[in-house]
Design a protein around this motif. Structure first.
Motif, mmCIF file in Angstrom:
data_model
loop_
_atom_site.group_PDB
_atom_site.id
_atom_site.type_symbol
_atom_site.label_atom_id
_atom_site.label_comp_id
_atom_site.label_asym_id
_atom_site.label_seq_id
_atom_site.Cartn_x
_atom_site.Cartn_y
_atom_site.Cartn_z
ATOM 1 N N ALA A 1 -7.779 31.912 59.166
ATOM 2 C CA ALA A 1 -7.172 30.619 58.842
ATOM 3 C C ALA A 1 -7.877 29.966 57.659
ATOM 4 O O ALA A 1 -7.229 29.323 56.826
ATOM 5 N N ASP A 2 -9.202 30.122 57.571
ATOM 6 C CA ASP A 2 -9.937 29.579 56.426
ATOM 7 C C ASP A 2 -9.490 30.249 55.132
ATOM 8 O O ASP A 2 -9.271 29.588 54.107
ATOM 9 N N VAL A 3 -9.365 31.568 55.161
ATOM 10 C CA VAL A 3 -8.952 32.317 53.968
ATOM 11 C C VAL A 3 -7.549 31.912 53.553
ATOM 12 O O VAL A 3 -7.271 31.650 52.376
ATOM 13 N N MET A 4 -6.642 31.823 54.533
ATOM 14 C CA MET A 4 -5.260 31.436 54.246
ATOM 15 C C MET A 4 -5.212 30.048 53.619
ATOM 16 O O MET A 4 -4.510 29.823 52.632
ATOM 17 N N PHE A 5 -5.960 29.116 54.192
ATOM 18 C CA PHE A 5 -5.974 27.746 53.686
ATOM 19 C C PHE A 5 -6.451 27.702 52.236
ATOM 20 O O PHE A 5 -5.814 27.066 51.376
ATOM 21 N N LEU A 6 -7.556 28.356 51.943
ATOM 22 C CA LEU A 6 -8.100 28.301 50.587
ATOM 23 C C LEU A 6 -7.176 28.978 49.579
ATOM 24 O O LEU A 6 -6.949 28.464 48.479
ATOM 25 N N GLN A 7 -6.631 30.135 49.931
ATOM 26 C CA GLN A 7 -5.743 30.834 49.001
ATOM 27 C C GLN A 7 -4.484 30.015 48.719
ATOM 28 O O GLN A 7 -4.046 29.900 47.567
ATOM 29 N N MET A 8 -3.893 29.434 49.760
ATOM 30 C CA MET A 8 -2.700 28.612 49.564
ATOM 31 C C MET A 8 -3.031 27.343 48.784
ATOM 32 O O MET A 8 -2.271 26.930 47.914
ATOM 33 N N MET A 9 -4.180 26.742 49.085
ATOM 34 C CA MET A 9 -4.524 25.488 48.426
ATOM 35 C C MET A 9 -4.868 25.702 46.955
ATOM 36 O O MET A 9 -4.588 24.831 46.121
ATOM 37 N N VAL A 10 -5.457 26.846 46.611
ATOM 38 C CA VAL A 10 -5.715 27.149 45.203
ATOM 39 C C VAL A 10 -4.397 27.161 44.427
ATOM 40 O O VAL A 10 -4.278 26.569 43.343
ATOM 41 N N THR A 11 -3.393 27.829 44.985
ATOM 42 C CA THR A 11 -2.075 27.867 44.340
ATOM 43 C C THR A 11 -1.442 26.483 44.297
ATOM 44 O O THR A 11 -0.878 26.066 43.268
ATOM 45 N N HIS A 12 -1.530 25.751 45.398
ATOM 46 C CA HIS A 12 -0.958 24.410 45.478
ATOM 47 C C HIS A 12 -1.613 23.482 44.456
ATOM 48 O O HIS A 12 -0.943 22.680 43.799
ATOM 49 N N HIS A 13 -2.927 23.582 44.308
ATOM 50 C CA HIS A 13 -3.629 22.774 43.307
ATOM 51 C C HIS A 13 -3.130 23.085 41.899
ATOM 52 O O HIS A 13 -2.993 22.181 41.063
ATOM 53 N N GLY A 14 -2.887 24.363 41.626
ATOM 54 C CA GLY A 14 -2.393 24.728 40.297
ATOM 55 C C GLY A 14 -1.074 24.054 39.981
ATOM 56 O O GLY A 14 -0.856 23.586 38.857
ATOM 57 N N GLN A 15 -0.184 23.977 40.970
ATOM 58 C CA GLN A 15 1.090 23.302 40.770
ATOM 59 C C GLN A 15 0.883 21.806 40.549
ATOM 60 O O GLN A 15 1.530 21.191 39.693
ATOM 61 N N GLY A 16 -0.024 21.218 41.321
ATOM 62 C CA GLY A 16 -0.305 19.794 41.154
ATOM 63 C C GLY A 16 -0.876 19.483 39.780
ATOM 64 O O GLY A 16 -0.550 18.448 39.179
ATOM 65 N N LEU A 17 -1.721 20.370 39.272
ATOM 66 C CA LEU A 17 -2.303 20.144 37.949
ATOM 67 C C LEU A 17 -1.227 20.178 36.865
ATOM 68 O O LEU A 17 -1.303 19.416 35.892
ATOM 69 N N GLU A 18 -0.234 21.034 37.028
ATOM 70 C CA GLU A 18 0.876 21.037 36.067
ATOM 71 C C GLU A 18 1.585 19.686 36.059
ATOM 72 O O GLU A 18 1.959 19.178 34.985
ATOM 73 N N LEU A 19 1.778 19.119 37.228
ATOM 74 C CA LEU A 19 2.458 17.825 37.327
ATOM 75 C C LEU A 19 1.651 16.711 36.663
ATOM 76 O O LEU A 19 2.172 15.958 35.825
ATOM 77 N N VAL A 20 0.387 16.583 37.052
ATOM 78 C CA VAL A 20 -0.383 15.434 36.568
ATOM 79 C C VAL A 20 -0.682 15.529 35.080
ATOM 80 O O VAL A 20 -0.815 14.497 34.406
ATOM 81 N N ARG A 21 -0.758 16.730 34.540
ATOM 82 C CA ARG A 21 -1.025 16.850 33.103
ATOM 83 C C ARG A 21 0.180 16.438 32.269
ATOM 84 O O ARG A 21 0.016 16.017 31.122
ATOM 85 N N LEU A 22 1.373 16.522 32.839
ATOM 86 C CA LEU A 22 2.535 15.948 32.168
ATOM 87 C C LEU A 22 2.428 14.424 32.148
ATOM 88 O O LEU A 22 2.702 13.771 31.129
ATOM 89 N N ALA A 23 2.012 13.845 33.264
ATOM 90 C CA ALA A 23 1.957 12.382 33.376
ATOM 91 C C ALA A 23 0.848 11.774 32.538
ATOM 92 O O ALA A 23 0.965 10.627 32.086
ATOM 93 N N GLU A 24 -0.241 12.492 32.338
ATOM 94 C CA GLU A 24 -1.368 11.943 31.589
ATOM 95 C C GLU A 24 -0.958 11.504 30.181
ATOM 96 O O GLU A 24 -1.505 10.543 29.636
ATOM 97 N N SER A 25 0.005 12.198 29.588
ATOM 98 C CA SER A 25 0.424 11.853 28.235
ATOM 99 C C SER A 25 1.788 11.172 28.171
ATOM 100 O O SER A 25 2.118 10.561 27.158
ATOM 101 N N ARG A 26 2.573 11.229 29.273
ATOM 102 C CA ARG A 26 3.955 10.757 29.190
ATOM 103 C C ARG A 26 4.279 9.561 30.062
ATOM 104 O O ARG A 26 5.313 8.915 29.860
#
Length: 208
Positions: free
Chosen positions: A60-85
């Motif tokens: 469960a720890d491995v699953m959580f970290l692997q999924m959250m790494v991917t989820h964070h990447g998607q979130g970073l795409e979102l917020v980097r659009l907002a930082e300038s727009r």
């Protein structure tokens, strides 16, 4: 999350990520994670994997970290659009704070996975997480649609989309708190739960 507006919120795409099976309980480690910052987000300092203290982990720890790494990447795409727009300074400030926090969390989680001898990437097989109900995630089509928006329309779409995205992070973190074994991963999950809940409330206020 029935309270927040859904007018411009694109439907969530189910993205099934891997990491749930085959990871034996082993010896690994996790450093301590600092508490939430003033913006309502967690900001753990990056720690080299070699500095991790001994500890045990389960699938469960491995699953959580692997999924959250991917989820964070998607979130970073979102917020980097907002930082300038984004139009309002408060929205840009929140986006920048989330950028720093999730970049550091992502580095820390990858370090833990490497230290445990596990992959830092989620299996792209769409059926790998069927037994766990899949992972609601922000898909590339939604991010692309957000990138085409502008002005007040962009801000409203961004806030709605990020509210849903962070709600998914809260659900994942609560699953880790319930089923995970590694103390550091569970502590990080608790901080993600608290900080993302605070961010959701902050963004709901921004939407008015």
């Amino acid at each position: 999350m029935a309270r927040y507006r859904r007018t411009l919120l694109a439907p969530l795409v189910l993205l099934l990520l891997a990491g749930c099976g085959g990871a034996p309980t082993s010896t690994g480690g996790t450093p301590a994670v600092p508490g939430p910052d003033a913006a309502g987000s967690t900001a753990p300092a990056p720690v080299p994997a070699s500095a991790a203290a001994p500890g045990s982990f389960n699938p469960a720890d491995v699953m959580f970290l692997q999924m959250m790494v991917t989820h964070h990447g998607q979130g970073l795409e979102l917020v980097r659009l907002a930082e300038s727009r984004a139009q309002r300074a408060e929205v840009r400030t929140l986006a920048a704070a989330i950028d720093v926090t999730q970049t550091e969390e992502q580095e820390t989680m990858r370090g833990w996975l490497r230290n445990w001898g596990q992959s830092t990437e989620a299996d792209p097989d769409a059926h790998a997480h069927a037994d766990h109900g899949g992972l609601p995630a922000t898909g590339p089509e939604q991010i692309a649609a957000l990138g085409r928006a502008s002005g007040a329309e962009f801000e409203s779409a961004f806030l709605n989309l990020l509210i849903a995205h962070q709600h998914n992070a809260v659900e994942m973190a609560r699953n880790e708190t319930r089923f995970g074994q590694d103390p550091g991963a569970r502590a990080l999950a608790g901080r993600i739960d608290q900080s993302r809940t605070a961010q959701i409330n902050q963004m709901l206020a921004m939407l008015g």
